[in-house]
Design a protein around this motif. Structure first.
Motif, PDB file in Angstrom:
ATOM      1  N   VAL A 187     -62.401  -1.234 -13.540  1.00 40.78           N
ATOM      2  CA  VAL A 187     -60.960  -1.496 -13.467  1.00 40.78           C
ATOM      3  C   VAL A 187     -60.624  -2.196 -12.163  1.00 40.78           C
ATOM      4  CG1 VAL A 187     -58.680  -0.415 -13.358  1.00 40.78           C
ATOM      5  CG2 VAL A 187     -60.363   0.408 -14.996  1.00 40.78           C
ATOM      6  N   ASP A 188     -61.223  -1.717 -11.072  1.00 42.57           N
ATOM      7  CA  ASP A 188     -60.976  -2.354  -9.780  1.00 42.57           C
ATOM      8  C   ASP A 188     -61.393  -3.814  -9.811  1.00 42.57           C
ATOM      9  OD1 ASP A 188     -59.821  -0.237  -8.608  1.00 42.57           O
ATOM     10  OD2 ASP A 188     -61.588   0.441  -7.491  1.00 42.57           O
ATOM     11  N   ALA A 189     -62.521  -4.073 -10.458  1.00 41.92           N
ATOM     12  CA  ALA A 189     -63.005  -5.449 -10.527  1.00 41.92           C
ATOM     13  C   ALA A 189     -62.024  -6.321 -11.299  1.00 41.92           C
ATOM     14  CB  ALA A 189     -64.382  -5.479 -11.180  1.00 41.92           C
ATOM     15  N   VAL A 190     -61.459  -5.758 -12.384  1.00 43.26           N
ATOM     16  CA  VAL A 190     -60.482  -6.524 -13.173  1.00 43.26           C
ATOM     17  C   VAL A 190     -59.259  -6.822 -12.322  1.00 43.26           C
ATOM     18  CG1 VAL A 190     -58.910  -6.430 -15.144  1.00 43.26           C
ATOM     19  CG2 VAL A 190     -61.278  -5.662 -15.397  1.00 43.26           C
ATOM     20  N   LEU A 191     -58.804  -5.805 -11.575  1.00 46.13           N
ATOM     21  CA  LEU A 191     -57.625  -6.007 -10.720  1.00 46.13           C
ATOM     22  C   LEU A 191     -57.914  -7.076  -9.672  1.00 46.13           C
ATOM     23  CD1 LEU A 191     -56.312  -2.382 -10.116  1.00 46.13           C
ATOM     24  CD2 LEU A 191     -55.551  -4.080 -11.756  1.00 46.13           C
ATOM     25  N   ALA A 192     -59.098  -7.023  -9.083  1.00 44.72           N
ATOM     26  CA  ALA A 192     -59.450  -8.002  -8.055  1.00 44.72           C
ATOM     27  C   ALA A 192     -59.485  -9.402  -8.659  1.00 44.72           C
ATOM     28  CB  ALA A 192     -60.805  -7.651  -7.442  1.00 44.72           C
ATOM     29  N   THR A 193     -59.939  -9.490  -9.912  1.00 48.49           N
ATOM     30  CA  THR A 193     -59.990 -10.787 -10.582  1.00 48.49           C
ATOM     31  C   THR A 193     -58.584 -11.339 -10.776  1.00 48.49           C
ATOM     32  OG1 THR A 193     -61.908  -9.951 -11.759  1.00 48.49           O
ATOM     33  CG2 THR A 193     -60.960 -12.004 -12.551  1.00 48.49           C
ATOM     34  N   ILE A 194     -57.662 -10.450 -11.167  1.00 53.59           N
ATOM     35  CA  ILE A 194     -56.273 -10.896 -11.346  1.00 53.59           C
ATOM     36  C   ILE A 194     -55.742 -11.445 -10.028  1.00 53.59           C
ATOM     37  CG2 ILE A 194     -53.923 -10.118 -11.819  1.00 53.59           C
ATOM     38  CD1 ILE A 194     -55.117  -8.118 -13.784  1.00 53.59           C
ATOM     39  N   ASP A 195     -56.057 -10.745  -8.946  1.00 54.03           N
ATOM     40  CA  ASP A 195     -55.581 -11.201  -7.637  1.00 54.03           C
ATOM     41  C   ASP A 195     -56.154 -12.561  -7.280  1.00 54.03           C
ATOM     42  OD1 ASP A 195     -55.419  -7.900  -6.189  1.00 54.03           O
ATOM     43  OD2 ASP A 195     -53.856  -9.172  -7.005  1.00 54.03           O
ATOM     44  N   THR A 196     -57.445 -12.740  -7.545  1.00 53.85           N
ATOM     45  CA  THR A 196     -58.067 -14.027  -7.236  1.00 53.85           C
ATOM     46  C   THR A 196     -57.397 -15.126  -8.056  1.00 53.85           C
ATOM     47  OG1 THR A 196     -60.117 -12.847  -6.870  1.00 53.85           O
ATOM     48  CG2 THR A 196     -60.259 -15.225  -7.059  1.00 53.85           C
ATOM     49  N   ILE A 197     -57.172 -14.832  -9.324  1.00 51.81           N
ATOM     50  CA  ILE A 197     -56.535 -15.830 -10.181  1.00 51.81           C
ATOM     51  C   ILE A 197     -55.146 -16.159  -9.656  1.00 51.81           C
ATOM     52  CG2 ILE A 197     -55.541 -16.198 -12.481  1.00 51.81           C
ATOM     53  CD1 ILE A 197     -57.972 -14.767 -13.633  1.00 51.81           C
ATOM     54  N   ARG A 198     -54.438 -15.126  -9.217  1.00 53.18           N
ATOM     55  CA  ARG A 198     -53.092 -15.346  -8.679  1.00 53.18           C
ATOM     56  C   ARG A 198     -53.143 -16.323  -7.497  1.00 53.18           C
ATOM     57  NH1 ARG A 198     -48.860 -11.717  -8.939  1.00 53.18           N
ATOM     58  NH2 ARG A 198     -50.256  -9.977  -9.344  1.00 53.18           N
TER      59      ARG A 198
END
Lengths: 683, 147
Positions: free
Chosen positions: A84-95
């Protein structure tokens, strides 16, 4: 920018904005299929759209995340915390990448392989962050781009104020027409014009206004990131009060708001251990609310943390040469707390990564003042801090109550008024300690008379004779009853700022016109409350705010502590019922006859929930509850989680639903015997 | 110098306002009193759907409480800070050209006259006091500051 690309960026911003709140909910319960589907759809859309453009980095990332989520959906993989943390971090990178695309900057050549590995469960998210490819968490501050054409704000202002004036001129025309009956044809055309004008006014208003929810939507995520970074437990309550704010102002107040939240989480709310030691709930409460009041929006940030030591603030300010000792003596509490907004003042003995980032309190305060706003801080050491941002909102159309007092009409913003009550029964008026109260649903609410505050009592009526009361709830939760002669009407008013000459009195925020053309002063409700001495301490208001949220159970998710009992069954206790969690050494529990007892805070406390045979563990966790003012310990095998729950649809009280699964709910009042009245001196 | 001035009667005396500072001259309709306002404020009124603060000039000059405005009272409208103020006067006369002045007053004027006075001017045949409308608005505040 290329038009297609602009569309893509705007869509991504929209998706990201909507996703923010969704992700936090999903994280609480990664098995929630509906939310999982939403998160999946986000990556899918990004990936799909990337195909049209040449953004290989973006495509790779979203592809990898989509794969992981697909695995979650099919059950091939369990959504655990690292994933889940990895998914959240991915969203942040995409942002971040989207923000770069938006700014027209080239995407940096960075390696996302660590992040992708973390997504696939082959690496650790912290490794990915080390690699520097993931951006800092909590960057919910990226400005939101609208899919619109750009217009100078002044032009919109002019159109808006023109339409407002037209509406007022229309009212006057209608009034004249009513006085001198004209032909029906004329009336019909005026009526048609009037309807068109109303539509237009609505449309123009929407152009400039944005619900404050769009600003609040990112806050749960922000607080979640902050608190996990700082090892704190924080629950956020948002109350947007249906406030709409000028689009431009939303951008202006975003940074100050984020900074105040950071401060509250970092400095205000204690660590769970400290909170438990202070006898508070483990979870800190952060209440963010917005209220519309005449020409101002008030955004309150209330925490139940450690508060500020004003004596310490003053000592520090003197040491730094910001004020003199003599000045300090004549300062009010509020002036003392305002010291933290002085340039060159920092309360943190060590600058942490969170509060040290970005701007300081002096910049926050300066930014607010630049737009004609202000910041007020009230604090009660040990109990919490209330920070209130006042942001001006001219050109607003405000739902208002128009009331008459001392023979004159005044407008009050409706958002302040909880209810209007008429009291004919004199038993419901009481006097205590020199203060007048009315009794309302078994509560005592302090009362005051509007005419008396304004000094316009009419000798015939007398102040004690008020029968009609507006129950006013201030930002921060203080409640009082404001006596008036009568309610004239409920109306939507265009409240215009009032000349400084009258604003300086502290009683008025604006001037409006009633439909009959008569001007009416819009009252500054908190100014009125202040003049009448109706603003209480932070501590008290915090308590009221809590009861307020409990009554709103229908909308607000309830939260409870889910735990396992010694017979391996699960049960839940509402968070509100929980005093604290205590870990007890095995030896501390002694058997008295049939019952188990322990010594807590010098008092003997019964322990429930234990099996006949005392468990062999070294320590036993107990939930400390309170029943009829007495402590009660409930022993548990282990704590599962803090979860959201809702009442069972059939209304049965003992069972609640957690993720649509029934769970037994325990309330201290319903627990079996065991509370023999043998407690002495507890507390 | 040929700056035009508006001649009005205030507190029984003819004075001049710089015409450039005056937006319009109105006949007041209903004036709603405002409790707790500074003493020289008569109330608020709406003029062509615009809300404005009504100030009793005589009260400001003589430093006493404003009289309730009677419908039909004349007022000159000024908006020095973006807000509109109606300055209630006894009578509105003419526009005239300044022939000479403004020149400083040699005497210290009583009450608030000193604070609002821009000097004396000769307009047409007469010599009168040139009054700054903006200072009338802030009159009570200046008194408070002095005291």
């Amino acid at each position: 920018m290329d038009e297609l690309l602009g569309e893509f960026v705007a869509e991504c911003h929209d998706l990201l904005e909507n996703l923010s709140a969704e992700v936090v909910e999903w994280e609480k319960d990664p098995s929630d299929r509906a939310r999982l589907a939403n998160v999946f759809r986000f990556f899918h859309t990004i990936k799909g759209n990337c195909g049209f453009f040449d953004f290989p980095r973006l495509e790779k990332l979203s592809h990898a995340a989509e794969d992981v989520l697909a695995d979650f959906r099919s059950g091939r993989r369990q959504p655990d915390k690292p994933a889940v943390d990895a998914v959240l971090a991915t969203i942040d990178t995409i942002r971040q990448l989207i923000a770069l695309i938006d700014a027209g900057e080239p995407l940096p050549e960075a390696d996302d392989s660590a992040l992708i590995a973390a997504l696939r469960g082959e690496g650790d998210i912290s490794a990915a962050e080390m690699a520097g490819s993931a951006p800092g968490k909590g960057e919910a501050t990226s400005p939101r781009q609208q899919r619109t054409i750009r217009l100078p704000v002044e032009l919109l202002d002019r159109v808006m104020s023109g339409v407002s004036d037209m509406a007022l001129a229309r009212n006057e025309l209608e009034r004249l027409l009513a006085q001198n009956a004209g032909s029906q044809q004329v009336e019909a055309s005026v009526h048609r014009l009037s309807t068109m004008l109303d539509d237009m006014r609505d449309a123009i208003q929407r152009i400039r206004m944005q619900r404050i929810d769009t600003l609040f939507a990112g806050l749960p995520r922000l607080v979640r990131d902050l608190s996990s970074e700082l090892g704190k437990l924080v629950m956020v309550e948002l109350e947007s009060g249906d406030v709409e704010l000028d689009r431009e102002l939303i951008e202006v107040i975003r940074d100050p708001l984020v900074h105040l939240l950071r401060n509250a989480v970092d400095h205000g709310i204690e660590t769970p251990a400290e909170r438990m030691a202070a006898g508070k709930r483990e979870i800190g409460l952060l209440h963010v609310s917005a209220r519309q009041t005449g020409s101002e929006i008030r955004i309150g940030i209330v925490d139940d943390g450690r508060g500020m030591d004003t004596a310490e603030l003053v000592a520090k300010a003197i040491a730094k040469g910001l004020i003199s000792g003599d000045e300090a003596k004549s300062m009010t509490e509020r002036e003392k707390t305002a010291l933290i907004c002085q340039p060159g003042f920092s309360t943190a003995s060590e600058v942490t990564a969170i509060s040290g980032r970005g701007v300081g309190m002096d910049v926050v305060s300066a930014n607010l003042e630049a737009i004609g706003g202000s910041l007020m801080i009230d604090t009660t050491p040990g109990a919490g801090t209330r920070m209130m941002m006042n942001v001006p909102m001219t050109l607003s159309i405000v739902p208002a109550v128009i009331a008459r007092a001392g023979g004159q009409a005044f407008a009050l913003p409706r958002s302040y008024i909880d209810e209007i009550v008429r009291l004919s029964d004199s038993n419901r008026r009481v006097r205590m300690g020199g203060m007048d109260f009315i009794v309302l649903d078994d509560r005592r609410v302090p009362r005051t008379s509007l005419a008396a505050i304004l000094g316009i009592e009419q000798p015939s009526s007398g102040t004690g004779a008020d029968q009609l009361f507006l129950i006013v709830r201030l930002v921060g939760g203080d409640i009082f009853a404001l006596g008036v002669d009568e309610i004239v009407s409920l109306d939507e008013l265009v409240i215009k700022p009032v000349a400084p000459l009258l604003q300086d009195t502290g009683f008025y925020v604006g001037i409006a016109q009633l439909d009959n053309g008569e001007p009416v002063m819009a009252l500054d409700v908190s100014g009125i409350a202040r003049a009448a001495g109706m603003i209480g301490e932070v501590k008290k208001s915090g308590r009221i705010a809590q009861t307020g949220t409990r009554t709103n159970a229908a909308e607000a998710p309830l939260s409870g502590v889910l735990f396992e009992r010694f017979d391996a069954s699960r049960a839940l206790i509402p968070v509100d019922e929980l005093q604290r969690i205590e870990r007890l050494p095995h030896g501390a529990i002694s058997r008295v006859g049939e019952d188990y007892k322990i010594l807590i805070d010098g008092g003997v406390v019964p322990v429930l929930g234990l099996p006949d045979e005392l468990p062999a563990a070294d320590t036993i966790h107990t939930l400390l509850l309170r029943r009829d003012g007495q402590l009660l310990a409930y022993a548990i095998a282990c704590m599962v989680d803090i979860v959201a729950y809702r009442p069972a649809a059939d209304g049965s009280t003992g069972i609640v639903l957690v993720d649509d699964r029934p769970v037994e709910r325990i309330l201290p009042a319903e627990l079996g015997p065991g509370t023999s009245p043998c407690m002495e001196g507890s507390e | 110098m040929s700056e035009p001035v508006l001649l009005v009667t205030v507190a029984g005396e003819r004075v001049a306002f710089p015409a450039g500072a005056i937006t319009t001259v109105v006949e007041l309709e209903k004036v709603t009193p405002v409790p707790r306002a500074p003493s020289h404020v008569s109330g608020i009124t709406a003029l062509r759907s615009r809300g404005m603060v009504v100030i009793d000039c005589a009260a400001a000059l003589e430093n006493r409480a404003a009289r309730p405005a009677t419908p039909g009272s004349m007022a000159v409208v000024t908006s020095p800070d973006g807000f509109a103020y109606a300055l209630m006067v006894d009578e509105v006369h003419d526009i005239a050209e300044i022939v000479d002045g403004p020149s400083p007053m040699r005497l210290k004027l009583p009450a608030n006259w000193q604070a609002v006075c821009l000097g004396q001017v000769q307009a047409g045949e007469e010599t009168l006091v040139l009054v700054d409308p903006e200072r009338i608005i802030s009159a009570t505040r200046e008194i408070a500051a002095v005291a």
